[in-house]
Design a protein around this motif. Structure first.
Motif, PDB file in Angstrom:
ATOM      1  N   PHE A   1       0.849  -1.187   0.000  1.00 16.73           N
ATOM      2  CA  PHE A   1       0.000   0.000   0.000  1.00 16.73           C
ATOM      3  C   PHE A   1       0.884   1.235   0.000  1.00 16.73           C
ATOM      4  O   PHE A   1       2.101   1.146   0.135  1.00 16.73           O
ATOM      5  CB  PHE A   1      -0.975   0.008   1.193  1.00 16.73           C
ATOM      6  N   PHE A   2       0.253   2.408  -0.179  1.00 19.79           N
ATOM      7  CA  PHE A   2       0.979   3.674  -0.262  1.00 19.79           C
ATOM      8  C   PHE A   2       0.637   4.546   0.941  1.00 19.79           C
ATOM      9  O   PHE A   2      -0.467   4.452   1.492  1.00 19.79           O
ATOM     10  CB  PHE A   2       0.596   4.443  -1.531  1.00 19.79           C
TER      11      PHE A   2
ATOM     12  N   TYR B   1      -6.122   7.973   4.472  1.00 18.46           N
ATOM     13  CA  TYR B   1      -5.210   6.862   4.693  1.00 18.46           C
ATOM     14  C   TYR B   1      -5.540   5.729   3.730  1.00 18.46           C
ATOM     15  O   TYR B   1      -6.660   5.630   3.201  1.00 18.46           O
ATOM     16  CB  TYR B   1      -5.322   6.365   6.133  1.00 18.46           C
ATOM     17  N   SER B   2      -4.579   4.865   3.531  1.00 15.84           N
ATOM     18  CA  SER B   2      -4.762   3.741   2.620  1.00 15.84           C
ATOM     19  C   SER B   2      -5.876   2.817   3.134  1.00 15.84           C
ATOM     20  O   SER B   2      -5.837   2.392   4.300  1.00 15.84           O
ATOM     21  CB  SER B   2      -3.453   2.964   2.517  1.00 15.84           C
ATOM     22  N   PRO B   3      -6.846   2.485   2.303  1.00 16.30           N
ATOM     23  CA  PRO B   3      -7.886   1.531   2.735  1.00 16.30           C
ATOM     24  C   PRO B   3      -7.291   0.178   3.143  1.00 16.30           C
ATOM     25  O   PRO B   3      -7.790  -0.460   4.070  1.00 16.30           O
ATOM     26  CB  PRO B   3      -8.772   1.399   1.489  1.00 16.30           C
ATOM     27  N   ARG B   4      -6.237  -0.241   2.450  1.00 14.36           N
ATOM     28  CA  ARG B   4      -5.624  -1.537   2.800  1.00 14.36           C
ATOM     29  C   ARG B   4      -5.012  -1.467   4.195  1.00 14.36           C
ATOM     30  O   ARG B   4      -5.115  -2.410   4.979  1.00 14.36           O
ATOM     31  CB  ARG B   4      -4.587  -1.923   1.754  1.00 14.36           C
ATOM     32  N   LEU B   5      -4.367  -0.357   4.518  1.00 20.43           N
ATOM     33  CA  LEU B   5      -3.811  -0.190   5.866  1.00 20.43           C
ATOM     34  C   LEU B   5      -4.929  -0.221   6.901  1.00 20.43           C
ATOM     35  O   LEU B   5      -4.785  -0.845   7.969  1.00 20.43           O
ATOM     36  CB  LEU B   5      -3.035   1.124   5.961  1.00 20.43           C
TER      37      LEU B   5
ATOM     38  N   ARG C   1      -7.839  -1.750   6.669  1.00 21.26           N
ATOM     39  CA  ARG C   1      -8.368  -3.116   6.797  1.00 21.26           C
ATOM     40  C   ARG C   1      -7.401  -4.013   7.565  1.00 21.26           C
ATOM     41  O   ARG C   1      -7.810  -4.804   8.424  1.00 21.26           O
ATOM     42  CB  ARG C   1      -8.638  -3.699   5.407  1.00 21.26           C
ATOM     43  N   LEU C   2      -6.104  -3.881   7.269  1.00 23.63           N
ATOM     44  CA  LEU C   2      -5.112  -4.720   7.953  1.00 23.63           C
ATOM     45  C   LEU C   2      -5.032  -4.372   9.441  1.00 23.63           C
ATOM     46  O   LEU C   2      -4.902  -5.257  10.293  1.00 23.63           O
ATOM     47  CB  LEU C   2      -3.743  -4.545   7.298  1.00 23.63           C
ATOM     48  N   SER C   3      -5.108  -3.087   9.774  1.00 17.84           N
ATOM     49  CA  SER C   3      -5.074  -2.690  11.181  1.00 17.84           C
ATOM     50  C   SER C   3      -6.278  -3.249  11.931  1.00 17.84           C
ATOM     51  O   SER C   3      -6.153  -3.715  13.069  1.00 17.84           O
ATOM     52  CB  SER C   3      -5.057  -1.163  11.284  1.00 17.84           C
ATOM     53  N   GLU C   4      -7.439  -3.206  11.299  1.00 19.57           N
ATOM     54  CA  GLU C   4      -8.653  -3.752  11.920  1.00 19.57           C
ATOM     55  C   GLU C   4      -8.510  -5.263  12.106  1.00 19.57           C
ATOM     56  O   GLU C   4      -8.885  -5.811  13.161  1.00 19.57           O
ATOM     57  CB  GLU C   4      -9.861  -3.436  11.034  1.00 19.57           C
ATOM     58  N   ALA C   5      -7.940  -5.941  11.098  1.00 15.07           N
ATOM     59  CA  ALA C   5      -7.782  -7.396  11.193  1.00 15.07           C
ATOM     60  C   ALA C   5      -6.817  -7.782  12.311  1.00 15.07           C
ATOM     61  O   ALA C   5      -7.043  -8.756  13.045  1.00 15.07           O
ATOM     62  CB  ALA C   5      -7.297  -7.955   9.853  1.00 15.07           C
ATOM     63  N   VAL C   6      -5.732  -7.033  12.446  1.00 14.16           N
ATOM     64  CA  VAL C   6      -4.763  -7.318  13.503  1.00 14.16           C
ATOM     65  C   VAL C   6      -5.401  -7.153  14.876  1.00 14.16           C
ATOM     66  O   VAL C   6      -5.143  -7.929  15.811  1.00 14.16           O
ATOM     67  CB  VAL C   6      -3.532  -6.388  13.349  1.00 14.16           C
ATOM     68  N   ARG C   7      -6.265  -6.145  15.012  1.00 13.42           N
ATOM     69  CA  ARG C   7      -6.923  -5.919  16.303  1.00 13.42           C
ATOM     70  C   ARG C   7      -7.963  -6.993  16.610  1.00 13.42           C
ATOM     71  O   ARG C   7      -8.162  -7.353  17.770  1.00 13.42           O
ATOM     72  CB  ARG C   7      -7.591  -4.540  16.304  1.00 13.42           C
ATOM     73  N   ASN C   8      -8.608  -7.522  15.578  1.00 13.51           N
ATOM     74  CA  ASN C   8      -9.707  -8.474  15.784  1.00 13.51           C
ATOM     75  C   ASN C   8      -9.258  -9.932  15.817  1.00 13.51           C
ATOM     76  O   ASN C   8     -10.001 -10.791  16.253  1.00 13.51           O
ATOM     77  CB  ASN C   8     -10.759  -8.298  14.687  1.00 13.51           C
TER      78      ASN C   8
END
Length: 842
Positions: free
Chosen positions: A86-87, A103-107, A109-116
């Motif tokens: 991502f950028f 902010y990057s949508p991929r960032l 989504r990944l941050s949410e996944a790491v938290r969940n």
């Protein structure tokens, strides 16, 4: 953003083929395969600018390292992404005016996944890609618009940048960062994303600043800014008042300050740097067989968070060109270099100035206006985050030894830091070792008494003929970083609470600068590289006729390698990988030694004109063998010595050797170093121990090869011991309170010169006055000598005892020669000194 993500592979393959027809990438620091990535966790790469070209470069370098392509996406723990990158920026404008916020949508989504998902984590790898490098300059924007800079760039600009600078594309992979660790303390997903984005922005800013430097304004703006500072205004007012005051006097003083600023200031030009780079690449290819670089990761580890001050040893005019070339080649901004005003030659000075050089006079004593302008310029350069470079020795070494550090530039750097300590300063010692020296002939002439040759454009043109010669390899080793804040805290723990400095610098400041200079000198010596020429010179110069049987020379060289491998001088010191035979062959190819065929075995010896030059190369690494050579010197005069005797004799001489050669061991560390070398010499068979008598060491049998090898090792420091004995003998012969420091230095110089003629100590550095000056200074610091009210040297009985102990290290004939020479009556002394004074005035 172009909708390339939805296009199929054939389009990407075509785009890649077109791109890499004009692009050549250079990966700096670690490649992706060397980052220590955890194979059990997915990897996501982070790019700063949102261009298809950046993605294609990333994909090629990752694939070349044998890793999974970022275009293949990721799938782990139920989390799926069609791309593994991502950028940090959401989009790029066509003409570089602004970036889209967010902010990057991929960032996200990944941050949410790491938290969940407790078992899910991602390794973020930031990747910096620079397409050409240049700092902004107001005067040349059209030339520089398509080079890497701080301003945003649109797709159209990127297209032209690739065409113009594609072959200068630099890629740097950052260390992997755990997304879970970055976000574990964030209260919610939004804060987590903001924190990650902030960390990444800081990283990319630091990487860009390392490579292209901070934004620079035009030189004229710099000059006018310097004139507006309070210290320069005060100096202008003081000069105007001294000249009678009034408007006219003030205008003249201000114009003078402006001329000083223009005389000093660099005029950095990226096009000139590019030309320099290409030219120097050609020069190094012609002059040298290669440049061997060690420990550059020291710099890349410090550059993002520190103001870097490079402090190389000064052996040649090549030094600053070589260091700037290496720094640029490794992807960092070249330093601003403090150059002597003698190099500000017509044409050449302007070119050097555009390559980052700023000029200073040798002395500004008695010129407070110049001092104020220079101090402010240096502070401006440091405050803006530009790396700088200067030589703490002041001038080039004519003997190959490290010179005493000069406090001038160090003091001004410390003073600048005390004014503004927001950005920490780190000094990087840089050892530069040559196998043949560009200026060698002129150095020998100067040591023999010829006047120093002035730099001129004509002499520079004449030096072009040297390009036909082969100067071997160059070794560049970066030493242990020295953090200024730590030095200040060690010297004066309360330095942060001290009031601003005034013209009368306090004692703690002077002590801190002196301690900093000593640490830099120690750091330079600790980064020494023992190359084949150094070791061959060390061996051959120990013989009376500078010649040895080939097999004997090979055995001696292998012994030196074994000794330096068993007890390295310092952790960062480097040692040639060649064995003795290969070293001899290497020096033959360089035409430093020649072979004399003989039926009983070939004899190797220096070319007659190179013996003195090779003493310079020996002196480059003399400190690496000084302590074991002192041990060897003791055993060449004494068949056996106890460990206690060895310690006592070594402690007597060590302070003088340490002051002359900048040996790294503190007095309290001497015993452990001594034990390490004794153990190594015993293992090599160059010493032996008594089976039933603990702590007694013996020299080998005088007819054994090991004794000859030990004796040759001892010859390395014997000239230094002879010089010390000359100084002590003159001092004791003349008596306490009879001669001044300058008179003793002059007498020692004359006597050493005479002894050199009589006993073939034919290296001019044997009677170098600076060495005697250091010895006398050490006598005073050790409390063995002092000065009375008349300025004459006084001493106590310890000086006579030290002189008497010379019987343990010097052969009787040498001692007798020195004693005979130093028996001078006062009339002879005064006559010699008056002649020397008259010669100096002439």
């Amino acid at each position: 953003m172009l909708k390339y993500l939805g296009l199929d592979r054939p389009f990407l393959l075509l785009a890649r083929k077109l791109l890499f027809s004009v692009v050549r990438t250079h990966v700096l620091s670690d490649s992706p395969s060397n980052l220590g990535l955890d194979p059990t966790r997915p990897v996501v790469y982070v790019l700063q600018r949102r261009f298809l070209s950046n993605i294609l470069v990333l994909d090629r370098e990752v694939s070349a390292a044998g890793l999974k392509s970022p275009l293949d996406g990721l799938a782990a723990n139920g989390v799926r992404e069609n791309r593994a990158f991502f950028f940090t920026s959401r989009g790029e404008p066509w003409f570089g005016r602004s970036n889209k916020a967010g902010y990057s949508p991929r960032l996200q989504r990944l941050s949410e996944a790491v938290r969940n998902h407790p078992d899910f984590d991602v390794q973020l790898v930031p990747v910096t890609i620079l397409w050409g490098r240049t700092p902004d300059k107001e005067s040349s924007i059209w030339k520089l618009i398509f080079s890497e800079s701080w301003s945003p760039r649109g797709p159209l600009q990127q297209f032209f940048t690739i065409l113009l600078h594609g072959r200068q594309t630099l890629v740097r992979f950052g260390q992997p960062v755990s997304l879970k660790e970055l976000t574990h303390d964030a209260e919610d997903s939004e804060r987590a994303v903001r924190k990650v984005a902030r960390v990444l922005r800081v990283h990319f800013r630091q990487q860009r600043e390392m490579a292209i430097g901070p934004d620079l304004s035009h030189r004229r703006t710099q000059v006018e800014g310097i004139l507006e500072t309070e210290s320069v205004k005060a100096a202008i007012a003081a000069l105007a008042k001294e000249n009678g005051g009034g408007y006219t006097a003030e205008q003249k003083a201000q114009e003078k300050a402006r001329r000083y600023a223009w005389e000093i200031a660099a005029d950095y030009s990226y096009p000139v740097v590019r030309v320099f780079h290409r030219f120097l690449t050609w020069v190094w290819t012609r002059l040298y067989d290669g440049v061997e670089l060690s420990n550059f990761d020291t710099v890349t580890g410090m550059a993002p968070d520190h103001e870097v001050v490079y402090v190389p040893c000064h052996r040649s005019h090549i030094d600053y060109l070589l260091l700037s070339y290496i720094v640029y080649q490794q992807g960092l901004m070249i330093p601003h270099i403090a150059a002597g005003a003698n190099l500000n030659l017509p044409i050449v000075g302007g070119i050097l100035r555009r390559g980052g050089a700023f000029f200073l006079r040798r002395s500004f004593k008695g010129n407070p206006l110049y001092g104020a302008v220079f101090n402010e310029y240096l502070h401006m350069v440091i405050a803006r985050g530009n790396p700088i470079e200067y030589f703490v020795e002041g001038g080039r070494s004519r003997t190959g030894r490290l010179l005493q550090p000069r406090p001038g530039m160090l003091a001004m750097t410390v003073q600048s830091y005390l004014r503004d300590s927001n950005r920490p300063i780190v000094f990087i010692p840089v050892y530069i070792g040559y196998e043949k020296l560009f200026e060698g002939r002129s150095y020998v002439g100067e040591l023999m008494g010829k006047p120093k040759q002035k730099e001129s454009l004509f002499n520079l043109i004449l030096s072009i003929r040297e390009l036909k010669k082969n100067f071997g390899k160059v070794h560049v080793n970066f030493g242990e970083p020295i953090k200024l804040a730590e030095v200040l805290s060690e010297s004066h723990p309360d330095w942060k609470q001290e009031p601003p400095l005034d013209e009368q610098r306090p004692a703690w400041f002077t002590q801190s600068v002196r301690q900093l200079g000593q640490k830099i000198a120690d750091g330079l010596n600790s980064a020494a590289v023992a190359n084949p020429v150094n070791l061959v010179s060390l061996a051959l110069l120990a013989t009376p006729r500078h010649a040895m049987d080939e097999d004997q020379l090979v055995a001696q060289l292998d012994g030196y390698r074994k000794l330096l491998s068993a007890v390295p001088y310092a952790e960062r010191a480097q040692l040639t990988a060649m064995d003795g035979r290969a070293m001899v062959e290497h020096c033959e190819k360089l035409r430093l030694i020649q072979r004399h065929p003989h039926a009983l075995g070939d004899v190797m010896h220096f070319y007659p004109e190179d013996a003195v030059l090779c003493s310079y190369m020996r002196n480059n690494v003399l400190h690496c063998v000084a302590l074991p050579a002192l041990i060897a010197c003791l055993f060449s005069r004494n068949a056996s010595l106890s460990r206690e005797q060895l310690g006592n004799l070594t402690r007597t001489v060590y302070p003088f050797l340490r002051a002359e050669l900048f040996l790294r061991w503190q007095p309290e560390e001497l015993d452990s170093a001594l034990d390490a070398y004794l153990d190594a010499l015993v293992q090599m068979g160059w010493l032996a121990t008594s089976s039933g008598r603990e702590g007694i060491y013996h020299a080998p049998n005088m007819n054994a090869d090991e004794y000859a090898q030990l004796n040759l090792l001892g010859q390395a420091v014997r000239p230094a011991l002879v010089r010390y004995f000359i100084s002590l003998s003159v001092l004791t012969q003349q008596g306490s309170g009879t001669v001044s420091t300058d008179e003793l230095e002059a007498l020692c110089h004359l006597l050493a010169q005479r002894l050199s003629l009589l006993r073939e100590f034919n290296a001019p550095e044997f009677f170098d006055r600076a060495i005697f000056r250091t010895f006398i200074s050490t006598l005073k610091q050790a409390g063995l000598a002092g000065e009375n009210e008349a300025g004459k040297l006084t001493f106590n009985g310890a000086v006579r005892s030290a002189a008497a102990e010379s019987r343990y290290v010097l052969p009787p004939d040498v001692r007798q020669s020195v004693l005979h020479l130093t028996r001078l009556d006062r009339g002879t002394v005064e006559q010699a000194l008056s002649r020397l004074a008259a010669k100096g005035k002439a």
